[in-house]
Design a protein around this motif. Structure first.
Motif, mmCIF file in Angstrom:
data_model
loop_
_atom_site.group_PDB
_atom_site.id
_atom_site.type_symbol
_atom_site.label_atom_id
_atom_site.label_comp_id
_atom_site.label_asym_id
_atom_site.label_seq_id
_atom_site.Cartn_x
_atom_site.Cartn_y
_atom_site.Cartn_z
ATOM 1 N N GLY A 1 -8.653 -5.255 4.622
ATOM 2 C CA GLY A 1 -7.700 -4.286 4.117
ATOM 3 C C GLY A 1 -6.454 -4.979 3.590
ATOM 4 N N ALA A 2 -5.461 -4.162 3.216
ATOM 5 C CA ALA A 2 -4.225 -4.706 2.627
ATOM 6 C C ALA A 2 -3.578 -5.734 3.552
ATOM 7 C CB ALA A 2 -3.251 -3.572 2.332
ATOM 8 N N LEU A 3 -3.682 -5.489 4.854
ATOM 9 C CA LEU A 3 -3.079 -6.393 5.833
ATOM 10 C C LEU A 3 -3.652 -7.809 5.710
ATOM 11 C CD1 LEU A 3 -1.373 -6.929 8.360
ATOM 12 C CD2 LEU A 3 -3.177 -5.896 9.712
ATOM 13 N N SER A 4 -4.954 -7.916 5.503
ATOM 14 C CA SER A 4 -5.554 -9.243 5.372
ATOM 15 C C SER A 4 -5.393 -9.795 3.959
ATOM 16 C CB SER A 4 -7.039 -9.204 5.743
ATOM 17 O OG SER A 4 -7.173 -8.980 7.132
ATOM 18 N N LEU A 5 -5.358 -8.905 2.980
ATOM 19 C CA LEU A 5 -5.126 -9.381 1.615
ATOM 20 C C LEU A 5 -3.722 -9.959 1.496
ATOM 21 C CD1 LEU A 5 -6.872 -6.553 -0.441
ATOM 22 C CD2 LEU A 5 -7.669 -8.887 -0.064
ATOM 23 N N ALA A 6 -2.830 -9.541 2.402
ATOM 24 C CA ALA A 6 -1.456 -10.060 2.393
ATOM 25 C C ALA A 6 -1.311 -11.282 3.295
ATOM 26 C CB ALA A 6 -0.482 -8.976 2.838
ATOM 27 N N PRO B 1 0.828 -1.206 0.000
ATOM 28 C CA PRO B 1 0.000 0.000 0.000
ATOM 29 C C PRO B 1 0.863 1.258 0.000
ATOM 30 C CG PRO B 1 0.014 -1.038 2.178
ATOM 31 C CD PRO B 1 0.713 -1.976 1.251
ATOM 32 N N HIS B 2 0.383 2.308 -0.635
ATOM 33 C CA HIS B 2 1.090 3.583 -0.660
ATOM 34 C C HIS B 2 1.074 4.212 0.731
ATOM 35 C CE1 HIS B 2 1.708 7.908 -1.762
ATOM 36 N NE2 HIS B 2 2.639 7.329 -2.501
ATOM 37 N N HIS B 3 2.056 5.061 1.017
ATOM 38 C CA HIS B 3 2.120 5.604 2.382
ATOM 39 C C HIS B 3 0.992 6.581 2.685
ATOM 40 C CE1 HIS B 3 3.942 9.138 0.639
ATOM 41 N NE2 HIS B 3 4.910 8.415 0.128
ATOM 42 N N SER B 4 0.227 6.962 1.660
ATOM 43 C CA SER B 4 -0.924 7.827 1.928
ATOM 44 C C SER B 4 -2.164 7.004 2.305
ATOM 45 C CB SER B 4 -1.229 8.668 0.690
ATOM 46 O OG SER B 4 -1.576 7.817 -0.376
ATOM 47 N N ALA B 5 -2.016 5.674 2.349
ATOM 48 C CA ALA B 5 -3.163 4.808 2.627
ATOM 49 C C ALA B 5 -3.757 5.103 4.011
ATOM 50 C CB ALA B 5 -2.742 3.345 2.544
ATOM 51 N N SER B 6 -5.076 5.027 4.101
ATOM 52 C CA SER B 6 -5.754 5.250 5.380
ATOM 53 C C SER B 6 -5.667 3.996 6.234
ATOM 54 C CB SER B 6 -7.226 5.570 5.127
ATOM 55 O OG SER B 6 -7.861 4.436 4.573
ATOM 56 N N ALA B 7 -5.979 4.166 7.510
ATOM 57 C CA ALA B 7 -5.987 3.010 8.404
ATOM 58 C C ALA B 7 -6.993 1.966 7.911
ATOM 59 C CB ALA B 7 -6.309 3.443 9.830
ATOM 60 N N ALA B 8 -8.138 2.449 7.393
ATOM 61 C CA ALA B 8 -9.161 1.515 6.905
ATOM 62 C C ALA B 8 -8.637 0.715 5.714
ATOM 63 C CB ALA B 8 -10.423 2.269 6.525
ATOM 64 N N ALA B 9 -7.924 1.392 4.808
ATOM 65 C CA ALA B 9 -7.392 0.687 3.642
ATOM 66 C C ALA B 9 -6.373 -0.357 4.089
ATOM 67 C CB ALA B 9 -6.753 1.662 2.672
ATOM 68 N N LEU B 10 -5.687 -0.064 5.160
ATOM 69 C CA LEU B 10 -4.634 -0.969 5.599
ATOM 70 C C LEU B 10 -5.163 -2.136 6.428
ATOM 71 C CD1 LEU B 10 -1.783 -0.223 4.713
ATOM 72 C CD2 LEU B 10 -1.223 -0.198 7.123
ATOM 73 N N VAL B 11 -5.940 -1.849 7.461
ATOM 74 C CA VAL B 11 -6.377 -2.948 8.325
ATOM 75 C C VAL B 11 -7.792 -3.414 8.004
ATOM 76 C CG1 VAL B 11 -4.871 -2.266 10.208
ATOM 77 C CG2 VAL B 11 -7.211 -1.448 10.166
ATOM 78 N N GLY B 12 -8.522 -2.653 7.187
ATOM 79 C CA GLY B 12 -9.883 -3.049 6.845
ATOM 80 C C GLY B 12 -10.865 -2.029 7.371
ATOM 81 N N GLY B 13 -12.046 -1.991 6.754
ATOM 82 C CA GLY B 13 -13.049 -1.032 7.201
ATOM 83 C C GLY B 13 -14.119 -0.847 6.148
ATOM 84 N N GLY B 14 -14.757 0.310 6.178
ATOM 85 C CA GLY B 14 -15.861 0.582 5.258
ATOM 86 C C GLY B 14 -17.167 0.540 6.012
ATOM 87 N N SER B 15 -18.238 0.917 5.325
ATOM 88 C CA SER B 15 -19.535 0.965 5.989
ATOM 89 C C SER B 15 -20.124 -0.437 6.076
ATOM 90 C CB SER B 15 -20.479 1.882 5.210
ATOM 91 O OG SER B 15 -20.596 1.401 3.907
ATOM 92 N N GLY B 16 -21.168 -0.562 6.898
ATOM 93 C CA GLY B 16 -21.775 -1.875 7.086
ATOM 94 C C GLY B 16 -20.784 -2.791 7.766
#
Ligand SMILES: Nc1ncnc2c1ncn2[C@@H]1O[C@H](COP(=O)(O)OP(=O)(O)O)[C@@H](O)[C@H]1O
Ligand SMILES: [Mg+2]
Ligand SMILES: [Zn+2]
Length: 507
Positions: free
Chosen positions: A293-298, A273-288
């Motif tokens: 996130g990238a951490l689990s995709l890895a 992930p790029h260093h501008s990635a949000s915490a949600a993009a990294l560890v997971g998140g979103g509505s509902g």
């Protein structure tokens, strides 16, 4: 018959749960009431299902229809229940033999025209159904290949509600286009270590990391080849075993990033992930319900944080606990999602924020600035990284050497496979697969090395140059170095090499 039942599957994280869909028709004002779905989803599902039924050439019962999705406590998200709802309504109206639904689970989103759209998370859904004893699963044709990854499942792939009805009424399943393996999705081979000139220590660090499953941090000035080396770690990791492949595929399926046609992921995943990635993009998140996130995709692969100090400290902190636990737990209003997150973390960092452009300009950062910059990778996170290497740029003369032939990733990967097999065999009785998983207590206890072998590193601890945790990490790595060298027990040299990798060559 004015009552019918169908089954579907709801996902919470990568965990599937059987959902019962009941339809009841009664006299009264015509209409459809759905219970058991979150509010905004109900209206959409109602309109979609009705339109799909009408556009499939069926009549919509002019009665008061109540559809219930249970159990009520289970959070139900997404549009994957459409097919089961339509089937239950039609069965309750007598338009579909109830026997056709018995012992089957149905998953799929309906288009207004009655076509079945692919949905996310089919693999974990099918796994859950089979585990619950439901082996017959109807899925959108586009998801059939993914569903068939579960050996015990009897998969029926249908492209539309119309063809499902024809099939359920005793007809044959029409020949429907099956998605071909997407040629764009057959990934390019990963970058090769043969491209890296010199950097013997850096290459060895990558190899040791791969062999033992160790986290890796690379420091050094811009252009030293940190990114070059880090990107080459996934390419020397062994292919995933079938259980791991299914786990990884399930996560990618839930995230909606599986290639159609050839869905099983066999290669260790890689996320950068790029260093501008949000915490949600990294560890997971979103509505509902949170998405991975990238951490689990890895998961079971490599998570590279290139230019690590540039990530926000909030994001880096959010990583710490999941990396420790090997799992992400995200609570949202829609429920609590758990995603596996067993990754090899790779950090790369310049020594200072100016990163002196292409290395042309001399760095003018003060030592305080430099310390503060690297300090952004918090101590607790860095402390968990077994291998910490300082890289120096290779000289231009080396880069320009014409017929320099560096070792290829394939050769390194063979040594890694052998080393991992040795480690897995050694730790089998304890349930650890890689050296990185062995607890410190075991390394200092049952698997303690002779005093003579650890003398050098013991001294570093005595003089306060190495923390207790650092000591365990050196021991852990020593086993990886020995495994690669084909030694059954680490030698003095192996421990010294491991010490070097832990201390950035500073000790
Ligand atoms: N050891 C090396 N072998 C081959 N090329 C290298 C090497 N080190 C650096 N380079 C070249 O320099 C570029 C920058 O390397 P990179 O890995 O991005 O450096 P860093 O991440 O440390 O700033 C690479 O794209 C590559 O072309
Ligand atoms: Mg870089
Ligand atoms: Zn600087």
């Amino acid at each position: 018959m004015s009552f019918a039942r169908a089954a579907s599957i709801a996902l919470v994280g990568v965990q599937g749960h059987l959902v019962e869909v009941e339809a009841h028709l009664a006299q009264g004002l015509p209409g459809l009431v759905i219970t058991g779905l979150p509010d905004p989803a109900v209206a959409e599902a109602r309109d979609r299902v009705r339109a799909a039924v009408l556009n499939s050439g069926e009549s919509w019962p002019a009665q008061r229809i109540t559809v219930g999705l249970g159990p009520a406590w289970l959070p139900k998200h997404g549009s994957g229940f459409d097919l089961a709802v339509a089937a239950a309504v039609l069965a309750a109206a007598g338009a579909l033999p109830c026997a056709a639904l018995a012992g089957a689970a149905l998953v799929g989103e309906l288009g207004l025209d009655g076509r079945l759209r692919p949905v996310r998370g089919v693999l974990p859904a099918v796994l859950a159904a089979v585990r619950a004893g439901v082996t017959r699963i109807v899925v959108p044709a586009m998801n059939a290949a993914e569903a068939r990854l579960v050996p015990a499942a009897e998969v029926v792939g249908v492209a539309s509600l119309r063809s499902l009805l024809a099939f359920a009424r005793g007809g044959l399943l029409p020949d429907e286009p099956v998605p071909a393996a997407d040629p764009a999705a057959t990934e390019a081979p990963p970058p090769d270590l043969a491209d890296v000139v010199g950097q013997e220590l850096g290459r060895t660090a990558v190899e040791v990391a791969a062999a033992g499953g160790h986290h890796l941090a690379l420091f050094g000035p811009p252009g030293a080849g940190k990114t070059l080396l880090a990107e080459r770690l996934p390419g020397v990791l062994p292919p995933l075993e079938i259980d791991a492949a299914l786990e990884v595929t399930a996560i990618h399926s839930v995230a909606g990033v599986l290639p159609a046609g050839s869905p099983l992921i066999r290669r260790a995943p890689y996320q950068a992930p790029h260093h501008s990635a949000s915490a949600a993009a990294l560890v997971g998140g979103g509505s509902g319900l949170a998405k991975p996130g990238a951490l689990s995709l890895a998961h079971r692969g490599v998570l590279l944080l290139d230019e690590a100090p540039e990530f926000s400290s909030r994001v880096l902190d959010a990583l710490r606990q999941p990396i420790e636990r090997g799992e992400v737990v995200i609570a949202r209003s829609g429920g609590v999602a758990r995603y596996p997150a067993r990754v090899q973390l790779v950090l790369a960092a310049n020594p200072c924020p100016c990163a002196s452009a292409a290395g042309d300009v001399a760095c003018t950062c003060s030592s305080i600035t430099r310390r503060r910059y690297l300090g952004r990778i918090s101590g607790p996170l860095l402390d968990r990284i077994d291998i910490q290497m300082e890289l120096l740029p290779v000289r231009a003369s080396a880069l320009l050497m014409e017929d320099l032939k560096m070792e290829e990733s394939a050769v390194v990967a063979r040594r890694v496979v052998a080393a991992r097999a040795t480690a897995t065999e050694r730790w089998r009785a304890h349930g650890w697969r890689t050296n990185a998983e062995v607890p410190g207590g075991a390394l200092r206890g049952r698997w303690r090395l002779p005093r003579r072998v650890t003398a050098g590193v013991d001294k570093l601890v005595d003089t306060g140059q190495l923390s207790a945790r650092g000591y365990d990490r050196v021991l852990r790595m020593s086993w990886s170095v020995a495994d690669l060298a084909g030694r059954t027990v680490p030698s003095i040299e192996d421990v010294n090499e491991a010490t070097f990798f832990r201390t950035r060559g500073a000790a």
